[in-house]
Design an enzyme around this catalytic site. Structure first.
Site, PDB file in Angstrom:
ATOM      1  CE1 TYR A 143      -3.052  -2.964   0.301  1.00 28.40           C
ATOM      2  CE2 TYR A 143      -4.170  -1.760   2.028  1.00 28.40           C
ATOM      3  CZ  TYR A 143      -4.108  -2.823   1.150  1.00 28.40           C
ATOM      4  OH  TYR A 143      -5.136  -3.738   1.126  1.00 28.40           O
ATOM      5  CE  LYS A 190       1.453 -18.016  -1.409  1.00 29.04           C
ATOM      6  NZ  LYS A 190       0.632 -19.228  -1.383  1.00 29.04           N
ATOM      7  CG  ASP A 222      -2.173 -19.982   0.240  1.00 28.64           C
ATOM      8  OD1 ASP A 222      -1.565 -19.919   1.332  1.00 28.64           O
ATOM      9  OD2 ASP A 222      -1.637 -20.423  -0.792  1.00 28.64           O
ATOM     10  CG  ASP A 246      -7.777  -4.307   3.141  1.00 32.41           C
ATOM     11  OD1 ASP A 246      -8.918  -4.342   3.634  1.00 32.41           O
ATOM     12  OD2 ASP A 246      -7.454  -3.522   2.231  1.00 32.41           O
ATOM     13  CG  ASP A 250     -13.481  -6.698   3.930  1.00 31.12           C
ATOM     14  OD1 ASP A 250     -13.086  -5.973   4.857  1.00 31.12           O
ATOM     15  OD2 ASP A 250     -14.034  -6.258   2.900  1.00 31.12           O
TER      16      ASP A 250
HETATM   17 MG    MG Z   1     -10.778  -3.241   3.741  1.00 27.88          MG
END
Ligand code: MG
Ligand code: NAI
Length: 354
Positions: A143, A190, A222, A246, A250
């Site tokens: 990001y 990962k 994963d 992130d 969710d």
């Molecule tokens: Mg989000």
């Protein structure tokens, strides 16, 4: 009795609707417990771009720095989502706020209220008792790395970077929290493929030596995505990088029933920022149906973490619990058994909690 200055930063879309309710709850707590809370407001996101051309005006940032805590809503507008070429974007305001305030740790408690066992699409017997605390790193990773285009715009790149220091400080926060809970920590990476993940794992292994009382496991992201819905109860504290956190949170919101239930605390060097994990939700903006509980629970985190007000924070959580026990639901957490007169809009749900 304390005096505190709280900055309300509603942002865009349903951010406006839910922070209005969160603020009322803070007001009620002040009255009930004899505190004095003063408030100011600041602009961020699309509304800030419209007013000033800047997604996070310096004036807003100054107000954040000067306040004791920030209750934040969300940023985002379809105008930018559908125009990838837009140079000035609401999310830039959010990222800049996190970076400037040094908010490197994003705490996302995934707690399922028993009454919502049936609101999730996951089977109740898999869910019952699930209680996870995510630590999402918030100021590094892909990001914040260099991004751009080459080959006349036909190739795009985003660089992911982590320093030892950045991993270490979030890992410590997560281990400290694990100590106060069930003493289990899962670090997600990962490391079989990604170099920043290999550093991540190396650093977490090293920090783990200082916490022999905490049981540590390392999982690939994963596999974690699968395990979260297969057996959510196996997790206690989870620590992971910005992008993985992130996405996984969710997904984990479905353990709690809805995105509208999940609160977060962003902490680090500067003023703490408290916000729902959801975005500005244009599909329901202006309809008065957004679930305000994520904002209310964010206010509870604010009271606890930034102000050290444990009893006040618990009073808020208990009020939410009572309202759910009384059968009240917003649309996102209602199921086929919820009577129509128990399905409330944003403001009415807030009133019940008050
Ligand atoms: Mg989000
Ligand atoms: P979103 O989180 O806004 O919404 C996802 C889905 O969950 C939608 O169907 C929405 O109606 C539902 N939902 C979210 N919060 C709810 C609530 N409180 N009550 C009931 N239902 C709720 O994510 P989406 O739709 O992908 O993005 C919308 C905008 O938000 C975009 O512009 C995006 O960039 C931005 N965004 C901003 C974030 C932030 O400010 N922290 C985080 C995520 C997205």
């Amino acid at each position: 009795m304390a005096t505190k200055h709280i900055l309300i930063v509603p942002g865009d879309g349903i951010g406006q609707e839910v922070t209005a309710v969160g603020k009322k709850v803070l007001d009620k707590i002040a009255a009930k417990f004899g505190h004095t809370f003063t408030y100011d407001e600041a602009l961020i996101g699309h509304v800030a771009i419209e007013a000033t051309g800047n997604p996070l005006p310096d004036e807003s940032l100054e107000k954040m720095r000067k306040s004791d805590a920030v209750l934040f809503g969300a940023v985002g507008h379809p105008k930018y989502d559908n125009d990838p070429s837009a140079k000035v974007r609401p999310e830039q305001g959010l990222l800049r706020m996190r970076k400037e305030l040094g908010l490197y740790a994003n705490l996302r408690p995934i707690k399922l209220f028993d009454e919502l066992l049936n609101a999730s699409s996951i089977k109740p017997e898999i869910l019952k008792g699930a209680d996870i605390l995510f630590f999402r790193e918030l100021t590094g990773d892909i990001y914040f790395g260099e991004k751009g285009r080459k080959n006349n715009g036909d190739t795009a790149y985003d660089v992911a970077e982590y320093s030892r220091y950045e991993v270490e400080r979030i890992a410590r926060k997560a281990f400290d929290a694990a100590r106060t809970r069930r003493k289990k920590l899962c670090s997600v990476d990962k490391a079989n493929v990604i170099e920043t993940s290999r550093l991540w794992r190396e650093v977490v292994q090293k920090v783990a030596l200082e916490y022999p009382d905490v049981e540590v496991e390392h999982q690939f992201v994963d596999a974690t995505a699968m395990l979260l819905i297969k057996d959510p109860r196996r997790f206690d504290v989870v620590v992971t990088a910005n992008l993985f956190g992130d996405i996984l949170t969710d997904e984990a919101s479905q353990i709690a029933g809805s995105m509208g239930m999940l609160a977060s605390a962003s902490i680090g060097d500067g003023t703490g920022v408290y916000e729902p994990i959801h975005g500005s939700a244009h599909d329901i903006t202006g309809k008065g149906i957004a679930n305000p509980l994520a904002s209310i629970l964010s206010a509870a985190l604010l009271l606890d973490i930034s102000f050290g007000m444990k009893a006040e924070s618990e009073a808020v959580i208990n009020a939410v619990d009572k309202v759910l026990k009384a059968g009240f639901r917003t649309r996102d957490i209602a199921d086929q058994h919820t009577p129509a007169d128990k399905i409330l809009g944003t403001t009415a749900m807030g009133e019940e909690v008050l």
